[in-house]
Design an enzyme around this catalytic site. Structure first.
Site, short mmCIF file in Angstrom:
data_model
loop_
_atom_site.label_atom_id
_atom_site.label_comp_id
_atom_site.label_asym_id
_atom_site.label_seq_id
_atom_site.Cartn_x
_atom_site.Cartn_y
_atom_site.Cartn_z
N SER A 22 0.97 -1.18 0.29
CA SER A 22 -0.05 0.55 -0.41
C SER A 22 0.78 1.29 -0.05
CB SER A 22 -0.30 0.28 1.08
OG SER A 22 -1.73 1.34 1.36
N SER A 71 5.29 11.59 3.96
CA SER A 71 5.02 12.49 4.78
C SER A 71 3.60 13.04 4.28
CB SER A 71 5.44 12.93 5.44
OG SER A 71 4.71 13.85 6.50
N LEU A 74 -1.90 10.59 4.13
CA LEU A 74 -3.29 9.56 3.50
C LEU A 74 -3.91 10.00 2.44
CD1 LEU A 74 -3.29 8.02 6.73
CD2 LEU A 74 -2.31 7.31 4.68
N CYS A 131 -2.80 4.92 12.12
CA CYS A 131 -3.71 6.71 12.05
C CYS A 131 -3.90 6.61 13.20
CB CYS A 131 -4.82 7.09 11.32
SG CYS A 131 -3.83 6.37 9.40
N THR A 194 5.88 2.04 7.67
CA THR A 194 7.26 2.13 8.35
C THR A 194 7.66 2.92 9.25
OG1 THR A 194 5.99 4.39 7.84
CG2 THR A 194 6.97 3.14 5.78
N GLY A 246 8.78 -5.01 4.10
CA GLY A 246 9.49 -4.37 4.63
C GLY A 246 10.69 -4.06 3.79
N GLY A 268 7.37 -2.98 -1.78
CA GLY A 268 6.65 -1.50 -1.58
C GLY A 268 7.60 -0.85 -1.99
#
Length: 311
Positions: A22, A71, A74, A131, A194, A246, A268
């Site tokens: 994702s 950053s 989302l 979140c 992360t 990861g 990823g």
């Protein structure tokens, strides 16, 4: 000899164990011009929330040694627009889709999942629990065992599809949170999200990111991810499938996750600089199995736990 890469997890048969992670592959539609997405085991979409989000101010990505900090905040169109505009295109792709879900409250998580229940192409949900929970003072859902357990239990009551939880590595003991998820009814665990990091621009004399800190991904976090997969499998591998993510760039990296206990892996950050990385990993695993005379991929899962360690 043929190598069988298929794997059945939470009642779903995947053509191979290599998925995209994702936030690194959009909604799967952006890569259609590069290769045939049906070759993937699954696509995990960018996070979807109840309402649209614009994301954070720029700059929101910065390179680091052996990785990157992000950053993004989302950014996404919201679940309604996702179903109306993106899902019809997703339906045309011959592989499984898993939607990454997040919210600012427990109720928002539930509403997003419920909205996706009728979307047949979406076979499971992946919860982003990193979140902030606005009702609990901003602490991340995945950093409070009780809050996390309640979230998983509440969602499971309202859905029929499998529920995977993507755990944060920014905790003291990831296995404590894994146990909470298992006891609350989760169908799978995704390790890891992360790590929190930061860079400072000494010439501008301020942090590189607008939000000061961001999520570190890429090869830099690979050994940490493998360690957490190992620890979780060691305690709970007989109870729940683990998806390793990861720092995976090559099939050797993927196999380390698998030998540590992962039943599937997600690619990823590598997608950003090598869009064909997932295909190379699939081919590499298949060739490895043929060279070793291993017929079924599932024989590799947790293999390092079963074999004597020789130095």
């Amino acid at each position: 000899m043929t190598a069988d890469l298929t794997i059945t997890l939470f009642g779903i048969k995947f053509k191979n164990p290599v998925w995209t992670a994702s936030g690194t592959f959009g909604y799967g539609l952006e890569a259609r011009e590069i290769y045939d997405l049906s070759r993937l085991g699954a696509v995990v979409t960018k996070g979807i929330s109840l309402r649209p989000r614009l994301g954070n101010e720029t700059p929101r990505i910065v390179e680091t040694p052996c990785g990157m900090l992000n950053s993004i905040g989302l950014q996404n169109p919201g679940v309604e627009k996702f179903l109306k505009e993106l899902y019809p295109e997703i339906e045309k792709i011959d592989t499984h889709f898993i939607v990454n879900v997040f919210g600012e409250t427990e109720e928002e998580y539930v509403e997003v999942c419920k909205a996706l229940e009728s979307a047949d192409k979406v076979v499971a949900y992946e919860l982003n629990v990193s979140c902030p929970n606005v009702k609990k003072g901003g602490i991340a859902f995945g950093h409070d065992p009780q809050v996390l357990g309640n979230l998983v239990e509440n969602i499971k009551k309202n859905i029929k599809k499998p529920l995977l939880v993507k755990l944060s590595p920014n905790v003291t003991d990831v296995t404590e949170f894994a146990k909470v998820c298992i006891d609350s009814g989760a169908d799978g665990l995704v390790l890891i999200n992360t790590l929190l990091g930061m860079r400072i621009n000494i010439h501008k004399e301020r942090p590189e990111l607008s939000t000061k800190t961001g999520g570190l991904s890429g090869p830099a976090i690979f050994p940490i991810a493998v360690r957490m997969v190992w620890q979780t499998f060691e305690k709970f591998g007989h109870r729940i499938p683990i998806i390793g993510v990861g720092g995976i760039t090559t099939h050797e990296d993927a196999l380390e996750h698998v030998y540590a206990g992962a039943s599937a892996v997600q690619i990823g950050t590598a997608n950003f600089y090598d869009p064909l990385a997932p295909l190379r990993v699939i081919e590499g695993i298949e060739n490895f199995m043929k060279e070793k005379g291993i017929r079924e991929f599932r024989e590799l899962i947790g293999r390092a736990h079963r074999l004597d360690v020789k130095t």
